[in-house]
Motif scaffolding. Structure first.
Motif, PDB file in Angstrom:
ATOM      1  N   GLN A  31      12.222  17.086 -60.846  1.00 22.06           N
ATOM      2  CA  GLN A  31      12.622  18.435 -61.307  1.00 22.06           C
ATOM      3  C   GLN A  31      12.671  18.009 -62.965  1.00 22.06           C
ATOM      4  O   GLN A  31      13.421  17.003 -63.267  1.00 22.06           O
ATOM      5  N   GLU A  32      12.620  18.901 -63.662  1.00 22.80           N
ATOM      6  CA  GLU A  32      13.009  18.808 -65.213  1.00 22.80           C
ATOM      7  C   GLU A  32      14.291  18.578 -65.355  1.00 22.80           C
ATOM      8  O   GLU A  32      15.176  19.236 -64.966  1.00 22.80           O
ATOM      9  N   GLY A  33      14.703  17.550 -66.159  1.00 26.59           N
ATOM     10  CA  GLY A  33      16.101  17.323 -66.477  1.00 26.59           C
ATOM     11  C   GLY A  33      16.554  16.015 -65.491  1.00 26.59           C
ATOM     12  O   GLY A  33      17.665  15.471 -65.966  1.00 26.59           O
ATOM     13  N   GLU A  34      15.816  15.818 -64.386  1.00 21.07           N
ATOM     14  CA  GLU A  34      16.372  14.899 -63.450  1.00 21.07           C
ATOM     15  C   GLU A  34      15.807  13.423 -63.877  1.00 21.07           C
ATOM     16  O   GLU A  34      14.562  13.681 -64.152  1.00 21.07           O
ATOM     17  N   GLU A  35      16.415  12.635 -63.485  1.00 24.18           N
ATOM     18  CA  GLU A  35      15.976  11.110 -63.707  1.00 24.18           C
ATOM     19  C   GLU A  35      15.147  10.713 -62.325  1.00 24.18           C
ATOM     20  O   GLU A  35      15.715  10.963 -61.417  1.00 24.18           O
ATOM     21  N   PRO A  36      13.963  10.057 -62.450  1.00 25.66           N
ATOM     22  CA  PRO A  36      13.482   9.487 -61.158  1.00 25.66           C
ATOM     23  C   PRO A  36      14.445   8.460 -60.490  1.00 25.66           C
ATOM     24  O   PRO A  36      14.921   7.839 -61.021  1.00 25.66           O
ATOM     25  N   ALA A  37      14.417   8.439 -59.225  1.00 27.81           N
ATOM     26  CA  ALA A  37      15.143   7.303 -58.332  1.00 27.81           C
ATOM     27  C   ALA A  37      14.717   6.188 -58.752  1.00 27.81           C
ATOM     28  O   ALA A  37      15.487   5.090 -58.620  1.00 27.81           O
ATOM     29  N   GLU A  38      13.338   5.866 -59.010  1.00 26.65           N
ATOM     30  CA  GLU A  38      12.911   4.647 -59.376  1.00 26.65           C
ATOM     31  C   GLU A  38      11.893   4.479 -60.637  1.00 26.65           C
ATOM     32  O   GLU A  38      11.488   5.770 -60.838  1.00 26.65           O
ATOM     33  N   ASP A  39      11.976   3.476 -61.148  1.00 26.90           N
ATOM     34  CA  ASP A  39      10.688   3.337 -62.428  1.00 26.90           C
ATOM     35  C   ASP A  39       9.421   3.485 -61.975  1.00 26.90           C
ATOM     36  O   ASP A  39       9.092   2.318 -61.317  1.00 26.90           O
ATOM     37  N   ALA A  40       8.780   4.432 -62.133  1.00 24.82           N
ATOM     38  CA  ALA A  40       7.398   4.743 -61.881  1.00 24.82           C
ATOM     39  C   ALA A  40       6.465   3.513 -62.281  1.00 24.82           C
ATOM     40  O   ALA A  40       5.520   3.032 -61.721  1.00 24.82           O
ATOM     41  N   ASN A  41       6.834   3.060 -63.670  1.00 24.09           N
ATOM     42  CA  ASN A  41       6.331   2.029 -64.310  1.00 24.09           C
ATOM     43  C   ASN A  41       6.158   0.532 -63.475  1.00 24.09           C
ATOM     44  O   ASN A  41       5.111  -0.215 -63.329  1.00 24.09           O
ATOM     45  N   ALA A  42       7.342   0.316 -62.945  1.00 22.68           N
ATOM     46  CA  ALA A  42       7.612  -0.707 -62.331  1.00 22.68           C
ATOM     47  C   ALA A  42       6.918  -0.771 -61.083  1.00 22.68           C
ATOM     48  O   ALA A  42       6.240  -1.717 -60.379  1.00 22.68           O
ATOM     49  N   LEU A  43       6.908   0.337 -60.308  1.00 23.56           N
ATOM     50  CA  LEU A  43       6.175   0.666 -59.007  1.00 23.56           C
ATOM     51  C   LEU A  43       4.829   0.411 -59.112  1.00 23.56           C
ATOM     52  O   LEU A  43       4.202  -0.307 -58.170  1.00 23.56           O
ATOM     53  N   ILE A  44       4.224   1.022 -60.109  1.00 24.67           N
ATOM     54  CA  ILE A  44       2.811   0.719 -60.579  1.00 24.67           C
ATOM     55  C   ILE A  44       2.527  -0.622 -60.811  1.00 24.67           C
ATOM     56  O   ILE A  44       1.347  -1.075 -60.068  1.00 24.67           O
TER      57      ILE A  44
END
Length: 71
Positions: A31-44
């Motif tokens: 959602q806009e304004g929320e931080e993702p639970a994990e770093d998507a770049n690290a997951l990728i």
């Protein structure tokens, strides 16, 4: 590495790749304004490394299978 170990590793890697795909998707849509639970770049990055290892293992298994004489 023995064949049984390689097959077990292949299954574990495939499961890890599936899990990472789901985690990447879950963290890509927030959602806009929320931080993702994990770093998507690290997951990728982890996905890319695991995918490379998996492809290498599949190649080794294919070469082993091709070298086995059938009777």
């Amino acid at each position: 590495m023995k064949l049984g170990e390689a097959l077990s590793l292949r299954a574990r890697q495939a499961q890890k790749l599936d899990d990472l795909r789901g985690r990447i998707r879950a963290n890509a849509m927030t959602q806009e304004g929320e931080e993702p639970a994990e770093d998507a770049n690290a997951l990728i990055e982890e996905f890319e490394v695991t995918s490379g290892e998996h492809a290498q293992l599949l190649g080794q298994l294919a070469r082993t299978n091709a070298s086995v004489a059938t009777t």
